[in-house]
Scaffold this active site. Structure first.
Site, PDB file in Angstrom:
ATOM      1  N   ARG A  15       0.842  -1.209   0.000  1.00 53.71           N
ATOM      2  CA  ARG A  15       0.000   0.000   0.000  1.00 53.71           C
ATOM      3  C   ARG A  15       0.872   1.253   0.000  1.00 53.71           C
ATOM      4  O   ARG A  15       0.627   2.187  -0.756  1.00 53.71           O
ATOM      5  CB  ARG A  15      -0.908   0.026   1.229  1.00 53.71           C
ATOM      6  CG  ARG A  15      -2.121  -0.859   1.138  1.00 53.71           C
ATOM      7  CD  ARG A  15      -3.063  -0.602   2.321  1.00 53.71           C
ATOM      8  NE  ARG A  15      -4.206  -1.481   2.275  1.00 53.71           N
ATOM      9  CZ  ARG A  15      -5.266  -1.300   1.494  1.00 53.71           C
ATOM     10  NH1 ARG A  15      -5.312  -0.262   0.701  1.00 53.71           N
ATOM     11  NH2 ARG A  15      -6.269  -2.148   1.522  1.00 53.71           N
ATOM     12  N   ARG A  16       1.875   1.269   0.843  1.00 51.15           N
ATOM     13  CA  ARG A  16       2.771   2.428   0.919  1.00 51.15           C
ATOM     14  C   ARG A  16       3.550   2.608  -0.379  1.00 51.15           C
ATOM     15  O   ARG A  16       3.684   3.723  -0.881  1.00 51.15           O
ATOM     16  CB  ARG A  16       3.728   2.282   2.092  1.00 51.15           C
ATOM     17  CG  ARG A  16       3.045   2.421   3.424  1.00 51.15           C
ATOM     18  CD  ARG A  16       4.014   2.236   4.559  1.00 51.15           C
ATOM     19  NE  ARG A  16       3.310   2.299   5.833  1.00 51.15           N
ATOM     20  CZ  ARG A  16       3.798   1.836   6.963  1.00 51.15           C
ATOM     21  NH1 ARG A  16       5.000   1.265   6.990  1.00 51.15           N
ATOM     22  NH2 ARG A  16       3.100   1.913   8.077  1.00 51.15           N
ATOM     23  N   ALA A  37      -3.469 -12.477  -2.351  1.00 46.24           N
ATOM     24  CA  ALA A  37      -2.743 -13.582  -1.728  1.00 46.24           C
ATOM     25  C   ALA A  37      -2.959 -13.574  -0.214  1.00 46.24           C
ATOM     26  O   ALA A  37      -3.202 -14.626   0.393  1.00 46.24           O
ATOM     27  CB  ALA A  37      -1.257 -13.490  -2.052  1.00 46.24           C
ATOM     28  N   GLN A  38      -2.910 -12.399   0.381  1.00 46.92           N
ATOM     29  CA  GLN A  38      -3.126 -12.281   1.823  1.00 46.92           C
ATOM     30  C   GLN A  38      -4.548 -12.684   2.201  1.00 46.92           C
ATOM     31  O   GLN A  38      -4.758 -13.430   3.158  1.00 46.92           O
ATOM     32  CB  GLN A  38      -2.827 -10.849   2.276  1.00 46.92           C
ATOM     33  CG  GLN A  38      -2.964 -10.613   3.763  1.00 46.92           C
ATOM     34  CD  GLN A  38      -4.328 -10.115   4.167  1.00 46.92           C
ATOM     35  OE1 GLN A  38      -4.973  -9.365   3.450  1.00 46.92           O
ATOM     36  NE2 GLN A  38      -4.776 -10.527   5.326  1.00 46.92           N
ATOM     37  N   ASN A  40      -6.614 -14.637   0.508  1.00 42.14           N
ATOM     38  CA  ASN A  40      -6.782 -16.074   0.287  1.00 42.14           C
ATOM     39  C   ASN A  40      -6.179 -16.893   1.421  1.00 42.14           C
ATOM     40  O   ASN A  40      -6.778 -17.860   1.893  1.00 42.14           O
ATOM     41  CB  ASN A  40      -6.165 -16.492  -1.045  1.00 42.14           C
ATOM     42  CG  ASN A  40      -6.931 -15.960  -2.229  1.00 42.14           C
ATOM     43  OD1 ASN A  40      -8.038 -15.455  -2.101  1.00 42.14           O
ATOM     44  ND2 ASN A  40      -6.334 -16.058  -3.399  1.00 42.14           N
ATOM     45  N   TYR A  78       3.087 -20.023  -2.001  1.00 41.97           N
ATOM     46  CA  TYR A  78       1.901 -19.529  -2.703  1.00 41.97           C
ATOM     47  C   TYR A  78       1.871 -18.003  -2.669  1.00 41.97           C
ATOM     48  O   TYR A  78       1.682 -17.351  -3.685  1.00 41.97           O
ATOM     49  CB  TYR A  78       0.635 -20.105  -2.044  1.00 41.97           C
ATOM     50  CG  TYR A  78      -0.637 -19.428  -2.461  1.00 41.97           C
ATOM     51  CD1 TYR A  78      -1.310 -19.824  -3.607  1.00 41.97           C
ATOM     52  CD2 TYR A  78      -1.182 -18.398  -1.706  1.00 41.97           C
ATOM     53  CE1 TYR A  78      -2.481 -19.204  -3.998  1.00 41.97           C
ATOM     54  CE2 TYR A  78      -2.345 -17.768  -2.083  1.00 41.97           C
ATOM     55  CZ  TYR A  78      -2.999 -18.177  -3.228  1.00 41.97           C
ATOM     56  OH  TYR A  78      -4.156 -17.548  -3.610  1.00 41.97           O
ATOM     57  N   PHE A  79       2.056 -17.441  -1.472  1.00 36.91           N
ATOM     58  CA  PHE A  79       2.004 -15.993  -1.306  1.00 36.91           C
ATOM     59  C   PHE A  79       3.032 -15.306  -2.197  1.00 36.91           C
ATOM     60  O   PHE A  79       2.723 -14.370  -2.929  1.00 36.91           O
ATOM     61  CB  PHE A  79       2.223 -15.613   0.161  1.00 36.91           C
ATOM     62  CG  PHE A  79       2.098 -14.147   0.413  1.00 36.91           C
ATOM     63  CD1 PHE A  79       0.869 -13.588   0.695  1.00 36.91           C
ATOM     64  CD2 PHE A  79       3.215 -13.318   0.354  1.00 36.91           C
ATOM     65  CE1 PHE A  79       0.748 -12.225   0.913  1.00 36.91           C
ATOM     66  CE2 PHE A  79       3.096 -11.955   0.567  1.00 36.91           C
ATOM     67  CZ  PHE A  79       1.865 -11.414   0.856  1.00 36.91           C
ATOM     68  N   GLY A  81       4.663 -16.578  -4.770  1.00 38.56           N
ATOM     69  CA  GLY A  81       4.399 -16.859  -6.177  1.00 38.56           C
ATOM     70  C   GLY A  81       3.312 -15.961  -6.731  1.00 38.56           C
ATOM     71  O   GLY A  81       3.430 -15.430  -7.842  1.00 38.56           O
ATOM     72  N   ARG A  89       1.227 -18.868  -8.403  1.00 38.70           N
ATOM     73  CA  ARG A  89       0.542 -19.381  -7.219  1.00 38.70           C
ATOM     74  C   ARG A  89       0.048 -20.814  -7.399  1.00 38.70           C
ATOM     75  O   ARG A  89      -0.233 -21.496  -6.419  1.00 38.70           O
ATOM     76  CB  ARG A  89      -0.641 -18.480  -6.869  1.00 38.70           C
ATOM     77  CG  ARG A  89      -1.855 -18.685  -7.748  1.00 38.70           C
ATOM     78  CD  ARG A  89      -2.922 -17.621  -7.538  1.00 38.70           C
ATOM     79  NE  ARG A  89      -4.185 -17.976  -8.126  1.00 38.70           N
ATOM     80  CZ  ARG A  89      -4.471 -17.975  -9.421  1.00 38.70           C
ATOM     81  NH1 ARG A  89      -3.546 -17.644 -10.299  1.00 38.70           N
ATOM     82  NH2 ARG A  89      -5.669 -18.299  -9.858  1.00 38.70           N
TER      83      ARG A  89
END
Length: 118
Positions: A15-16, A37-38, A40, A78-79, A81, A89
């Site tokens: 975000r930043r 990803a977060q 999920n 996964y995250f 990827g 992912r």
């Protein structure tokens, strides 16, 4: 829980980096991938922790712990990827799904053995 905190921090950093203020969830594609990803990983965490707990209590703590560690590793892959490329992912996603199915099988086997066998 530390993994989930790490994933949340990655969203904050993204975000930043891309100047996307909450509550916005759209913006730079890299941010959107990290955000998804977060989310999920967070969505699957209650399922994972419940299966881990039941498999550990009713089947075997060591087997459940190994499956749990492998699951966390695949979700980490996964995250990262997904953060790099949406197609990245898929391999870890399938591996983590197989581990959840395995934990489900262990939990069911443990429960059946506990309640049906003398």
């Amino acid at each position: 829980v530390l993994f989930l905190a790490y994933f949340v921090l990655q969203v904050i950093y993204a975000r930043r980096k891309h100047k996307i203020s909450p509550p916005e969830t759209k913006g730079h594609p890299e941010f959107e991938r990290i955000f998804r990803a977060q989310v999920n990983c967070s969505e699957y965490f209650p399922i994972f922790i419940s299966l881990l707990w039941v498999a550990g209590i009713f089947f075997h703590q060591g087997v459940a712990a190994v499956c749990g560690l492998l699951y966390l590793y695949t979700r980490f892959k996964y995250f990262h990827g997904y953060a790099t490329d949406a197609q990245g992912r898929l391999g870890p996603l399938y591996a983590s799904a197989r581990l959840l199915w395995l934990l489900l099988g262990l939990a069911v086997a443990g429960l059946l053995a506990h309640f049906l066998l003398p």
